[in-house]
Scaffold this motif. Structure first.
Motif, PDB file in Angstrom:
ATOM      1  N   MET A 198      -7.579  -5.832   8.200  1.00 55.23           N
ATOM      2  CA  MET A 198      -9.103  -5.691   7.813  1.00 55.23           C
ATOM      3  C   MET A 198      -9.469  -5.759   6.476  1.00 55.23           C
ATOM      4  O   MET A 198      -9.623  -4.739   5.860  1.00 55.23           O
ATOM      5  CB  MET A 198      -9.638  -4.599   8.587  1.00 55.23           C
ATOM      6  CG  MET A 198      -9.456  -4.424  10.129  1.00 55.23           C
ATOM      7  SD  MET A 198     -10.674  -5.290  10.776  1.00 55.23           S
ATOM      8  CE  MET A 198     -12.249  -4.368  10.595  1.00 55.23           C
ATOM      9  N   GLY A 199      -9.136  -6.774   5.952  1.00 57.04           N
ATOM     10  CA  GLY A 199      -9.423  -6.997   4.311  1.00 57.04           C
ATOM     11  C   GLY A 199      -8.090  -6.336   3.624  1.00 57.04           C
ATOM     12  O   GLY A 199      -7.408  -5.679   3.948  1.00 57.04           O
ATOM     13  N   THR A 200      -7.874  -7.074   2.343  1.00 50.91           N
ATOM     14  CA  THR A 200      -6.692  -6.562   1.600  1.00 50.91           C
ATOM     15  C   THR A 200      -6.844  -5.334   0.938  1.00 50.91           C
ATOM     16  O   THR A 200      -5.698  -4.655   0.678  1.00 50.91           O
ATOM     17  CB  THR A 200      -6.552  -7.495   0.662  1.00 50.91           C
ATOM     18  OG1 THR A 200      -7.555  -8.038  -0.219  1.00 50.91           O
ATOM     19  CG2 THR A 200      -5.981  -9.042   1.287  1.00 50.91           C
ATOM     20  N   ARG A 201      -7.993  -4.834   0.800  1.00 50.55           N
ATOM     21  CA  ARG A 201      -8.152  -3.356  -0.122  1.00 50.55           C
ATOM     22  C   ARG A 201      -7.549  -2.225   0.864  1.00 50.55           C
ATOM     23  O   ARG A 201      -6.759  -1.665   0.197  1.00 50.55           O
ATOM     24  CB  ARG A 201      -9.553  -3.206  -0.110  1.00 50.55           C
ATOM     25  CG  ARG A 201      -9.752  -1.845  -0.833  1.00 50.55           C
ATOM     26  CD  ARG A 201     -11.470  -1.776  -1.036  1.00 50.55           C
ATOM     27  NE  ARG A 201     -11.562  -0.428  -1.597  1.00 50.55           N
ATOM     28  CZ  ARG A 201     -12.699  -0.211  -2.137  1.00 50.55           C
ATOM     29  NH1 ARG A 201     -13.526  -1.102  -2.396  1.00 50.55           N
ATOM     30  NH2 ARG A 201     -12.994   1.283  -2.899  1.00 50.55           N
ATOM     31  N   GLU A 202      -7.701  -2.435   2.106  1.00 51.31           N
ATOM     32  CA  GLU A 202      -7.132  -1.258   3.109  1.00 51.31           C
ATOM     33  C   GLU A 202      -5.510  -1.603   3.279  1.00 51.31           C
ATOM     34  O   GLU A 202      -4.881  -0.582   3.344  1.00 51.31           O
ATOM     35  CB  GLU A 202      -7.961  -1.001   4.396  1.00 51.31           C
ATOM     36  CG  GLU A 202      -7.827  -2.205   5.236  1.00 51.31           C
ATOM     37  CD  GLU A 202      -6.781  -2.078   6.229  1.00 51.31           C
ATOM     38  OE1 GLU A 202      -5.920  -1.265   6.269  1.00 51.31           O
ATOM     39  OE2 GLU A 202      -6.550  -3.216   6.724  1.00 51.31           O
ATOM     40  N   ALA A 203      -5.308  -2.772   3.203  1.00 45.32           N
ATOM     41  CA  ALA A 203      -4.205  -3.257   3.580  1.00 45.32           C
ATOM     42  C   ALA A 203      -2.934  -2.707   2.417  1.00 45.32           C
ATOM     43  O   ALA A 203      -2.007  -2.431   2.587  1.00 45.32           O
ATOM     44  CB  ALA A 203      -3.796  -4.617   3.646  1.00 45.32           C
ATOM     45  N   ILE A 204      -3.535  -3.150   1.135  1.00 45.24           N
ATOM     46  CA  ILE A 204      -2.754  -2.749  -0.010  1.00 45.24           C
ATOM     47  C   ILE A 204      -2.652  -1.124  -0.027  1.00 45.24           C
ATOM     48  O   ILE A 204      -1.690  -0.652  -0.271  1.00 45.24           O
ATOM     49  CB  ILE A 204      -3.564  -3.199  -1.302  1.00 45.24           C
ATOM     50  CG1 ILE A 204      -3.464  -4.526  -1.386  1.00 45.24           C
ATOM     51  CG2 ILE A 204      -3.015  -2.371  -2.582  1.00 45.24           C
ATOM     52  CD1 ILE A 204      -4.239  -5.296  -2.376  1.00 45.24           C
ATOM     53  N   PHE A 205      -3.809  -0.439   0.112  1.00 56.28           N
ATOM     54  CA  PHE A 205      -3.414   0.924   0.237  1.00 56.28           C
ATOM     55  C   PHE A 205      -2.525   1.607   1.456  1.00 56.28           C
ATOM     56  O   PHE A 205      -1.560   2.183   0.820  1.00 56.28           O
ATOM     57  CB  PHE A 205      -4.846   1.687   0.459  1.00 56.28           C
ATOM     58  CG  PHE A 205      -4.833   2.979   0.575  1.00 56.28           C
ATOM     59  CD1 PHE A 205      -4.800   3.945  -0.658  1.00 56.28           C
ATOM     60  CD2 PHE A 205      -4.636   3.945   1.751  1.00 56.28           C
ATOM     61  CE1 PHE A 205      -4.947   5.022  -0.475  1.00 56.28           C
ATOM     62  CE2 PHE A 205      -4.458   5.274   1.799  1.00 56.28           C
ATOM     63  CZ  PHE A 205      -4.820   5.754   0.576  1.00 56.28           C
ATOM     64  N   SER A 206      -2.582   1.011   2.463  1.00 58.91           N
ATOM     65  CA  SER A 206      -1.604   1.401   3.516  1.00 58.91           C
ATOM     66  C   SER A 206      -0.408   1.128   3.545  1.00 58.91           C
ATOM     67  O   SER A 206       0.647   1.901   3.887  1.00 58.91           O
ATOM     68  CB  SER A 206      -2.321   1.061   5.111  1.00 58.91           C
ATOM     69  OG  SER A 206      -2.558  -0.454   4.997  1.00 58.91           O
ATOM     70  N   PHE A 207      -0.055  -0.105   2.634  1.00 60.06           N
ATOM     71  CA  PHE A 207       1.191  -0.725   2.552  1.00 60.06           C
ATOM     72  C   PHE A 207       2.006   0.320   1.834  1.00 60.06           C
ATOM     73  O   PHE A 207       3.160   0.572   1.660  1.00 60.06           O
ATOM     74  CB  PHE A 207       0.849  -2.130   2.034  1.00 60.06           C
ATOM     75  CG  PHE A 207       2.495  -2.633   1.804  1.00 60.06           C
ATOM     76  CD1 PHE A 207       3.279  -3.290   2.904  1.00 60.06           C
ATOM     77  CD2 PHE A 207       3.101  -2.907   0.691  1.00 60.06           C
ATOM     78  CE1 PHE A 207       4.493  -3.728   2.741  1.00 60.06           C
ATOM     79  CE2 PHE A 207       4.454  -3.403   0.515  1.00 60.06           C
ATOM     80  CZ  PHE A 207       4.903  -3.835   1.541  1.00 60.06           C
ATOM     81  N   VAL A 208       1.254   0.723   0.738  1.00 57.99           N
ATOM     82  CA  VAL A 208       2.097   1.744  -0.269  1.00 57.99           C
ATOM     83  C   VAL A 208       2.414   3.007   0.603  1.00 57.99           C
ATOM     84  O   VAL A 208       3.534   3.443   0.185  1.00 57.99           O
ATOM     85  CB  VAL A 208       1.238   1.978  -1.579  1.00 57.99           C
ATOM     86  CG1 VAL A 208       1.718   3.011  -2.351  1.00 57.99           C
ATOM     87  CG2 VAL A 208       0.683   0.672  -2.194  1.00 57.99           C
ATOM     88  N   GLN A 209       1.469   3.612   1.187  1.00 63.53           N
ATOM     89  CA  GLN A 209       2.056   4.710   2.096  1.00 63.53           C
ATOM     90  C   GLN A 209       3.145   4.422   2.913  1.00 63.53           C
ATOM     91  O   GLN A 209       3.896   5.432   3.343  1.00 63.53           O
ATOM     92  CB  GLN A 209       0.792   5.241   3.019  1.00 63.53           C
ATOM     93  CG  GLN A 209      -0.717   5.212   2.267  1.00 63.53           C
ATOM     94  CD  GLN A 209      -0.516   5.832   0.836  1.00 63.53           C
ATOM     95  OE1 GLN A 209      -0.077   6.916   0.672  1.00 63.53           O
ATOM     96  NE2 GLN A 209      -0.941   5.058  -0.264  1.00 63.53           N
ATOM     97  N   ALA A 210       3.155   3.234   3.397  1.00 64.82           N
ATOM     98  CA  ALA A 210       4.233   2.991   4.476  1.00 64.82           C
ATOM     99  C   ALA A 210       5.531   2.596   3.713  1.00 64.82           C
ATOM    100  O   ALA A 210       6.628   3.111   4.424  1.00 64.82           O
ATOM    101  CB  ALA A 210       3.847   1.684   5.277  1.00 64.82           C
ATOM    102  N   VAL A 211       5.584   2.336   2.370  1.00 66.58           N
ATOM    103  CA  VAL A 211       7.040   1.809   2.061  1.00 66.58           C
ATOM    104  C   VAL A 211       7.651   2.851   1.040  1.00 66.58           C
ATOM    105  O   VAL A 211       9.008   2.780   0.672  1.00 66.58           O
ATOM    106  CB  VAL A 211       6.886   0.515   1.409  1.00 66.58           C
ATOM    107  CG1 VAL A 211       6.200  -0.642   2.441  1.00 66.58           C
ATOM    108  CG2 VAL A 211       5.934   0.413   0.053  1.00 66.58           C
ATOM    109  N   ILE A 212       6.843   3.635   0.260  1.00 61.22           N
ATOM    110  CA  ILE A 212       7.155   4.560  -0.688  1.00 61.22           C
ATOM    111  C   ILE A 212       7.911   5.494   0.362  1.00 61.22           C
ATOM    112  O   ILE A 212       7.676   6.010   1.139  1.00 61.22           O
ATOM    113  CB  ILE A 212       6.131   5.352  -1.435  1.00 61.22           C
ATOM    114  CG1 ILE A 212       5.233   4.257  -2.327  1.00 61.22           C
ATOM    115  CG2 ILE A 212       6.941   6.492  -2.232  1.00 61.22           C
ATOM    116  CD1 ILE A 212       6.171   3.644  -3.236  1.00 61.22           C
ATOM    117  N   ASP A 213       9.016   5.893  -0.335  1.00 59.06           N
ATOM    118  CA  ASP A 213      10.249   6.694   0.275  1.00 59.06           C
ATOM    119  C   ASP A 213      10.783   7.756  -0.556  1.00 59.06           C
ATOM    120  O   ASP A 213      11.444   7.606  -1.506  1.00 59.06           O
ATOM    121  CB  ASP A 213      11.523   5.638   0.629  1.00 59.06           C
ATOM    122  CG  ASP A 213      12.715   6.575   1.657  1.00 59.06           C
ATOM    123  OD1 ASP A 213      12.276   7.606   1.898  1.00 59.06           O
ATOM    124  OD2 ASP A 213      13.463   5.547   2.186  1.00 59.06           O
TER     125      ASP A 213
END
Length: 416
Positions: free
Chosen positions: A97-112
């Motif tokens: 749903m647009g890259t703004r939310e995707a960029i944000f959520s991708f960071v939350q998903a990959v930071i370990d």
């Protein structure tokens, strides 16, 4: 509340509102907005028709990974646009749903933050330190905000005239790369308009091989070029024989390409293993593109005529500004995108805040102070002394803006 919220900076436009809170625009002029990167060209009518014709499908829940038809359309577009051998529509593409939310959520998903995380570095000596997210500076503020809320430490790479506004990644210390889990690249860059070369991509890919971090390439302006289409990250992967796109992810959108910012339609593509985990995250997040939006997106990705027309309009406006104001403003023609990264005239002693205030108060033109898009590094803010102007207004409004700025600058020079 999440204590990390306190670390977030106000958004650039909030800072501009504060700056202009006690200012009044010249009432003799109508408002011209060059501060926000919101496309103003007409969206393609056939896409809007598809959207309207399929409103009845709102009665069905969409799936998080989107329809196969949309993923396949995107895969084919990627293959054709970036000369890729094959993109797996099942595993290597995810509509968002647009890259703004995707960029944000991708960071939350990959930071370990787990104790057993390894970034493949032989000299990893900072196991107890927070992971790092490296990003260009100036930058799209979502990169920083997402990193802070994921409890990672942002590391800013200044983009200056000395490095052609692309950032000198060779200057990043080894100890930073050893802690880095994610590198953001924006090409074409917002706001400078610089584009990564194949050599640039190869260098950071070799760094990724050595240190094990993910490369996330924000390519939302990739279709707004003037002569030569920019090389994308996945294209570089293919050039170096990495068809699995290992540790590489790209973000694309219809907002700028097709003048459809309100459709909230984009995609993430690349490494299948990363996307598999990211899809699971998004399933819990509850993000799914409505079916009418998906069908309209298919129509948009399948057509290039409206994109070529879009490019032609921007090319006309850039040529107009260069010809009419190049003698008064230090205008640098970008490689791509729709921004001018303008050096503040000497009359304003490099003060970007003062320049945007005068533009607003005397010419009723909105621009964005460069310092608001950057962070201070080693005592210097690389955005200070620059102003971002988005050439999103019509050709007619551009002519009017040029005339007002010319009068402002020549009048100030004459009275000095």
């Amino acid at each position: 509340m999440n204590h990390n919220l306190q670390a977030l900076h106000p958004y650039p436009f909030a800072k501009m509102s504060d700056l202009l809170a006690n200012s009044k625009p010249n009432p003799s002029y109508s408002e011209i907005k060059l501060g926000i990167g919101e496309p103003k060209h007409e969206p393609p009518a056939f896409v809007l028709d598809v959207l309207q014709q399929n409103l009845d499908s709102l009665s069905r829940y969409p799936t998080t990974n989107g329809t196969f038809e949309l993923r396949q359309t995107i895969a084919h577009w990627l293959e054709k646009r970036f000369f890729l051998h094959h993109v797996d529509a099942y595993k290597q593409v995810l509509p968002v749903m647009g890259t703004r939310e995707a960029i944000f959520s991708f960071v939350q998903a990959v930071i370990d933050h787990s104790d057993n995380y390894s970034n493949n570095s032989d000299n990893h000596s900072e196991e107890t330190s927070p992971p790092m997210v490296v990003m260009p500076n100036p930058f799209y503020q979502i990169y920083e905000g997402a990193a802070l809320l994921a409890e990672a430490t942002p590391y800013f790479v200044p983009c200056t005239l000395d490095n052609n506004f692309k950032g000198d990644y060779r200057s990043v210390p080894v100890e930073v790369w050893e802690r880095t889990q994610l590198l953001f690249v924006c090409s074409p860059n917002n706001p400078t308009g610089s584009v990564m070369s194949l050599d640039d991509w190869e260098f950071i890919m070799r760094l990724s091989d050595k240190y094990g971090f993910i490369i996330a390439s924000d390519e939302c302006y990739s279709e707004l070029y003037f002569d030569e289409a920019p090389i994308g990250l996945l294209q570089a992967c293919t050039a170096f024989g990495r068809d699995d796109f290992r540790r590489c992810i790209v973000f694309h959108s219809l907002s700028k390409r097709s003048n459809l910012p309100g459709l909230r339609s984009g995609f993430v593509a690349g490494d299948a293993a990363l996307l598999k985990s990211y899809l699971q995250y998004r399933t819990y997040q509850g993000c799914a593109m409505p079916i009418p939006h998906q069908l309209a997106s298919i129509a948009a990705w399948q057509d290039e005529k409206h994109v070529a027309h879009n490019r032609a309009l921007y090319k006309e406006k850039f040529a107009l500004w260069m010809a009419e104001l190049g003698d008064l403003l230090e205008l640098r023609m970008p490689d791509a995108g729709f921004y001018f990264w303008v050096k503040v005239p000497e009359l304003f002693a490099g003060d970007d805040e003062a320049f945007v205030k005068v533009l607003y108060e005397q010419a009723n033109i909105h621009a964005l102070a460069g310092r608001y898009l950057s962070r201070e590094v080693n005592g210097k803010n690389p955005g200070q002394g620059y102003v971002r102007m988005a050439l999103v207004a019509s050709v007619e409004e551009s002519r009017e803006a040029i005339e007002r700025i010319r009068q402002l600058l020549t009048g100030a020079t004459d009275s000095k």
